[in-house]
Design a protein around this motif. Structure first.
Motif, PDB file in Angstrom:
ATOM      1  N   ASP A  27      59.721  17.814 111.110  1.00  0.00           N
ATOM      2  CA  ASP A  27      59.483  17.201 111.468  1.00  0.00           C
ATOM      3  C   ASP A  27      61.063  16.357 110.955  1.00  0.00           C
ATOM      4  O   ASP A  27      61.426  15.632 111.159  1.00  0.00           O
ATOM      5  N   SER A  85      62.858  13.268 112.671  1.00  0.00           N
ATOM      6  CA  SER A  85      63.317  12.097 112.380  1.00  0.00           C
ATOM      7  C   SER A  85      64.686  12.033 112.924  1.00  0.00           C
ATOM      8  O   SER A  85      65.604  10.923 113.382  1.00  0.00           O
ATOM      9  N   ARG A 142      65.291  10.703 116.362  1.00  0.00           N
ATOM     10  CA  ARG A 142      64.433   8.887 116.414  1.00  0.00           C
ATOM     11  C   ARG A 142      66.008   8.445 116.114  1.00  0.00           C
ATOM     12  O   ARG A 142      65.982   7.390 116.554  1.00  0.00           O
ATOM     13  N   VAL A 179      61.840   3.355 113.199  1.00  0.00           N
ATOM     14  CA  VAL A 179      62.597   4.434 112.752  1.00  0.00           C
ATOM     15  C   VAL A 179      62.685   4.374 110.523  1.00  0.00           C
ATOM     16  O   VAL A 179      63.262   4.975 110.591  1.00  0.00           O
ATOM     17  N   ASP A 187      60.857   7.652 109.211  1.00  0.00           N
ATOM     18  CA  ASP A 187      62.306   8.166 109.653  1.00  0.00           C
ATOM     19  C   ASP A 187      63.153   8.555 108.285  1.00  0.00           C
ATOM     20  O   ASP A 187      63.492   9.454 107.680  1.00  0.00           O
TER      21      ASP A 187
END
Length: 425
Positions: free
Chosen positions: A135, A139, A142, A188, A191
């Motif tokens: 994950d 992040s 992205r 984002v 993120d």
């Protein structure tokens, strides 16, 4: 425990741009030598610009670096516009700042997630993290993709910009593309929160060596393009006085120059910008800094990684605000007419790794007579070199093993996010 005698040779350091070596010599349990040496061949860009038409120069200087090509382009543009008294329209200035945000976001994301974080989780690279923390890697991807998207939309492509020109910009982004980019940036924000939460679990080495920090400063906004030259030791100079601020000198063991100001060395980059300009950060960025106990003036070079994360918060929020302003802007005037004029001036911008100077002198036909570039990593080299000695001495007092000392030395160099090939421009 560290051996009585120990030699550490890192040739070449991994997970940085370019080729640099670390050499540590310990005898009878005491540090004898600690060296940071850049070993790349100079590339002589400053000679290449001589005799070149001013309007072509930014396209060449952008090739100094593939990561911070927008910074190099805009530094050249700023120096040449100041030299020939060209004023870009406000719409173009907004697009240029947005372009800088894109470059800094993609660069910080690359460094944080793929070059620095592996140090803190004891993995040789990012590949094990793809399995253990998929994950957080997603992040990072992205965030980097968002930075690339900003760069491509504002400059024509992700690297080596084509639409940043003397007098302004040659093309404006389409409003529908700006709206889509705004949505991507909103996407984002979670993120960034994921990165903050993950970094909060990392153990940052407890190390400080008091030094001087140099960045741009304008007294009203977090700086990226132009302004005064400012240090935490209280020195403040005009952009054109860049030589008084940098004082480049040569050491025999390295092919990249060192610099100094009030002390033996100084630091540039995200931590320097934070230390000098923290009051101008977006509130979300300020909250993130507080969550990590990051307050000015911080002298721990490992915290440069956290300062980069703090800047990512500021950049994403400011980029959204810039897009909103551009959506309300008719974008009718993007480029000012200009004629060649003899002059000389310096353009300073905050590249991801720190303050970047381009100085250009032109004749009345618009031909460049002289160019000079001073790179952020050049300004950080002496600080890295001296940090190594102080770090090793502390590690010896703490009875670290040879392996632990080597890891700390590699980590501290990487914390500066050096762009080595850039420094031997």
């Amino acid at each position: 425990m560290t051996k009585v005698d120990c030699n550490i040779d890192v040739h070449h350091l991994t997970r940085v741009e370019g080729h640099g070596n670390i050499h540590i010599t310990i005898q009878e349990g005491k540090l004898v030598d600690a060296t940071w040496a850049v070993v790349e061949t100079p590339r002589f860009f400053e000679m290449m610009v001589r005799g070149m038409s001013a309007e072509r120069v930014p396209f060449l200087t952008s090739r100094i670096c593939g990561i911070c090509s927008i910074s190099h382009s805009l530094a050249s543009i700023r120096s040449l516009e100041r030299a020939m008294e060209i004023t870009a329209p406000p719409s173009a200035e907004k697009i240029r700042l947005l372009a800088m945000h894109g470059e800094t976001l993609q660069s910080h994301a690359l460094h944080l997630f793929f070059l620095a974080i592996p140090d803190f989780v004891n993995t040789p690279n990012v590949l094990p993290l793809i399995k253990s923390h998929p994950d957080i890697v997603q992040s990072g991807l992205r965030l980097k993709e968002a930075g690339n998207a900003i760069s491509a939309l504002t400059t024509g492509r992700c690297t080596h910009p084509v639409s940043l020109v003397l007098g302004g910009v040659s093309k404006a982004p389409e409003k529908r593309e700006l709206s889509a980019l705004r949505q991507q940036l909103e996407g984002v924000l979670p993120d960034l929160d994921a990165a903050r939460d993950f970094c909060a679990t990392l153990s940052i080495p407890d190390f400080e060596r008091e030094t001087e920090f140099v960045s741009l400063y304008n007294g009203s906004t977090y700086p990226f393009i132009g302004g005064d030259l400012y240090s935490t030791d209280g020195i403040r100079k005009d952009e054109n006085d860049y030589l008084d601020m940098t004082n480049e000198y040569k050491e025999e063991f390295t092919t990249s120059k060192f610099t100094k100001l009030s002390r033996e060395s100084f630091a540039a980059g995200a931590l320097a910008r934070f230390n000098n300009n923290h009051v101008f950060l977006h509130p979300e960025a300020k909250e993130t800094a507080s969550a990590f106990g990051l307050v000015p003036v911080n002298h721990n070079p490992f915290m440069n990684n956290i300062a980069q994360l703090v800047e990512c918060y500021h950049i994403v929020h400011d980029a959204i605000a810039l897009i909103d302003a551009l959506l309300d802007d008719p974008l009718e005037k993007l480029k000012a007419a200009w004629t060649p004029k003899a002059g000389k001036a310096t353009g300073a911008v905050e590249a991801p790794r720190g303050i970047l100077y381009h100085h250009m002198e032109v004749d009345d036909t618009g031909k460049v007579l002289k160019g000079d570039c001073i790179i952020p990593t050049t300004q950080n080299n002496a600080n890295i070199h001296l940090d190594l000695s102080a770090l090793v001495r502390q590690a010896l007092e703490e009875e670290k093993t040879d392996k632990e000392i080597q890891q700390l030395c590699e980590m501290i160099v990487r914390s500066y996010d050096p762009c080595i090939s850039c420094s031997v421009h």
